[in-house]
Enzyme design. Structure first.
Site, PDB file in Angstrom:
ATOM      1  N   LEU A  10       0.692  -1.199   0.212  1.00 48.45           N
ATOM      2  CA  LEU A  10      -0.012   0.022   0.032  1.00 48.45           C
ATOM      3  C   LEU A  10       0.736   1.376   0.008  1.00 48.45           C
ATOM      4  O   LEU A  10       1.682   1.640   0.874  1.00 48.45           O
ATOM      5  CB  LEU A  10      -0.894   0.044   1.083  1.00 48.45           C
ATOM      6  N   ASP A  11       0.501   2.150  -1.022  1.00 47.68           N
ATOM      7  CA  ASP A  11       1.284   3.235  -1.071  1.00 47.68           C
ATOM      8  C   ASP A  11       2.765   3.342  -1.311  1.00 47.68           C
ATOM      9  O   ASP A  11       3.465   4.429  -0.817  1.00 47.68           O
ATOM     10  CB  ASP A  11       0.727   4.327   0.179  1.00 47.68           C
ATOM     11  N   GLN A  12       3.305   2.229  -1.544  1.00 44.38           N
ATOM     12  CA  GLN A  12       4.523   2.035  -1.527  1.00 44.38           C
ATOM     13  C   GLN A  12       5.225   1.772  -3.098  1.00 44.38           C
ATOM     14  O   GLN A  12       6.325   1.616  -3.204  1.00 44.38           O
ATOM     15  CB  GLN A  12       5.012   0.934  -0.496  1.00 44.38           C
TER      16      GLN A  12
END
Lengths: 286, 286, 286, 286
Positions: free
Chosen positions: B229-231
């Protein structure tokens, strides 16, 4: 800024009706000419913040008398307040380790008259900047930091700062963590600069981490030092654009550019009494 | 960009001597007119990246023939590569939840001819933008996301994207986390936008956390979606200045401004084949 | 940048098919490892621009041999070209008048190792920076400029620059207009920095004009000097935000900040051979 | 902003001792809760500027009564002043020609609730945006501009604006020059956006001129319209970075991005009564 200088009054107090009325009535009654004024109300904390600059020669009294006369109002409104006289230069002690970009920038601004301060001394845990600092006519003190005896080193720093009647301590890329005792002793008086990223990176070699993550911006944060490492109230921040062709070396160089300009701005806000602490954050009346 | 369009060749391969020579000899032999070219070598990963734009009418063959002829070189150098024809519009599927600022911005750019794309459909877990989207002549699909049956919802999204022959899926403030299956199915094809801060804040209500910390900048990051997530690899970032007078509401508004412009820039880089994946980061040939 | 340095080849020539192929074939044949490469084609002027960085130790010859071998290709394609060796420091002569912010900044970057150059001398029409410059171990030359005999003064500057084997002459807030003869003698070798505004202001006291017009941004432009005053090809520009509370003094201070950072960036691009002249403008391969 | 709204008082008057005291005493006497306050003194023009936001429900009277009660103070200090009630939406008439990026942006912000205004109508000299505007439920008026009979066209605009009880007229890329009569009729009420460069370029096709000059930044200026073309008081400015690879088309696109964000910010400052005219310039209490 009037030729004959200003008093700068900064106030933080519980918010209620009538604060401005009371303060401005006091000023007007004595003929005080307001040069610049800013107010802010924090609705969450129900706290009020005010900064007033008054032309010195519009008032019939000096800063001590001002202080004495104003004390009654201050007490009535439970104010945290202080007043400074722009004709009295602030005394800024600078600490630096082995990276000179911020030191160079600050001394250049001081020499050119942009920073109207006294620099009673520069303190470092390295010898490398002695000659440069002394060329400027500023005393240089080497205080090595032995990890086993940090307290002693920072006791020495504290002594020097106090003897110098320092107003502000600027950590211009000083790479040692201050002792909690020292942080607590000078709340809102120690200013630090450090790199910052979106998102943030924790741990060692942050520029390398930022490079590995492919960030497109690197930044810097200027903040007051508290005993909680790098968590003190933020004064100023900025970023600079980088791209895939920038390796860690280039990121570091870009980071230095933004570090020195952010530190210079943050310090100027502080010196002009534009920054008021508000718990974990600041009000900055730019 | 020549009037008759360009082929854009993007290449990523292990670095060695002779790559550019081989590719440019191939192009020159067929009369290929290079309009724009960028190279990058990643010294750590020993990987080479290249983007070449060639005028379509300088070459004696179409994109399929190019592909066939180039395959031998590509294989010799172990290239990850692809080639696109600027005359064929990319097909962009947009997903949105209940915040419309990015959707509005993208459709405005599309209507004005700035984004030369096809938008086969817009997908949302809310009804609110149906009429606006349909006014533009774009099909609108409501796919509610039941937390208990997320797989089903995202299977539906996958089916729609595949049926639409989508090239890119843009999460224009789509507030649901995609399933790992879906993320893995379209590597480098799903683009997301989210707020970013210096330093970063973890957990809920980040703008409120940023406010509590007194940040002076809020930002946005446009990145490829991965199952972490969001990486995912960052395509573009930017920030906007805020101050103590900005409450959470104002921070959110400033954040939206930077979100929409960062998403538009990141998407444009992607559409123009300027972005090449490099592990956890990107090369962006602006 | 590889440890053993790079050759940097910059080329500008009429655009045609096969330039990159020919150059990269030449490099590949000798084992040349391309570290960084950028190309640009100007469609209006039908001109091609290229910059190639090649690892020194990947090639079997030194810069003189490279030059001799490459001359045939250069001639065939009617190239304006030159090649530099990153291991040989460029020689930068600095001129300054009575404002020291750019001088301070450049010397600070040089001392910290950020600018890998030689500074054979500093020339000024004022005495004020002699001691500071000499502390750095750099010769300082006072050359006053008598308006009646400007030619003589600039003949002296020319002589010093030539004797010093200067590569670049940096006008770090040098307030005298150079003679046309001098400008023409060193095309693309003299770099100037000056304030810039949106919109521009003509005539004296531009910061006061900007203040009267209430501008919200002040900027700086770094450009090559030509005999047409302040009209030379632009290398770099930037701006900084100001507001109504900034009087002319504050505008000047903000202007200085942006001047020094823009000059430092522009100079770095030049030193790294990232700037190629293209008539009245530049190509800057950042 | 308190839930029940604010009165916003803006004042401009000759500077003298006691203004703030008098105004704040008036507010405090009636229990007025100051939410936000800003002051500015222009030392050259000896003029004072003030903006006060007072919580509506802290005062015992409505905006009309406020106006009546305050008139005496205003007269005593020779104030230019006005007061607005945040609960009453401002009425914004938009004019546009054939470029829709600013119109799209403004309507998107309005639809999302970011702009808390009424839009009584959109006026254009082209038909192209009729359907889009009408889909939003906003009346659309076509008023072609015949160069021979400009007065008639702008008389029609004036009539529509007056009938609509317009507070602000936004020229969202409206490409006709207004008549001097119309400019003079609505001082400080007509807001324009136009491109801006460093340095400025005069005459036609400014983006092409900027391209020929090789600028590294393009910008936009939001200003009040006066009868002197594009010379009205500046409200807001910003720039965006470009480089040699950006042709005139890309400069125009970048210009549009900065135009729409600068117009949105400038309009917001105006709507929140943050802008006070000060001769040829503005005070903007951000």
């Amino acid at each position: 800024m009037p030729d004959n200088g200003c008093f700068t009054l900064t106030v933080s107090c519980p918010d209620r009706v009538g604060i401005v009325a009371r303060v401005s009535e006091f000023l007007a009654r004595h003929g005080g000419w307001i040069v610049e004024a800013s107010h802010h109300a924090d609705p969450d904390l129900a706290r009020f913040f005010m900064r007033q600059q008054i032309a010195v020669d519009s008032l019939p009294f000096d800063v001590q008398t001002f202080r004495a006369r104003f004390a009654k109002i201050a007490s009535e409104f439970h104010m945290d307040w202080h007043i400074t006289d722009s004709r009295i230069k602030k005394r800024v002690v600078i600490m630096v380790s082995n990276l000179g970009h911020c030191l160079y920038d600050l001394l250049g601004r001081w020499r050119s008259g942009e920073l109207n301060i006294d620099i009673p001394c520069v303190i470092s845990n390295h010898e490398i900047f002695r000659s440069f600092v002394e060329w400027h006519g500023i005393p240089f003190h080497l205080i090595p930091v032995d990890p086993e005896r940090k307290d002693m080193a920072f006791q020495e720093v504290t002594d020097l700062f106090d003897e110098a009647h320092g107003d502000v301590l600027v950590l211009a890329r000083y790479m040692q963590v201050l002792t909690p005792e020292m942080c607590d002793r000078y709340p809102g008086q120690i200013i630090n600069i450090h790199h910052s990223f979106l998102p943030g990176f924790i741990g060692a070699r942050p520029y390398h981490q930022a490079y590995d993550r492919g960030v497109k911006l690197v930044g810097a944060t200027c903040h007051y030092v508290t005993s909680e490492l790098d968590q003190g109230p933020i004064i100023e921040q900025d970023v600079i654009r980088v791209d895939h062709s920038d390796g860690p070396t280039e990121l570091v160089r870009s980071g230095r550019d933004v570090e020195k300009s952010v530190l210079a701005r943050g310090l100027r806000y502080h010196l002009e009494d534009r920054v008021i602490l508000n718990g974990s954050k600041t009000v900055v009346f730019r």
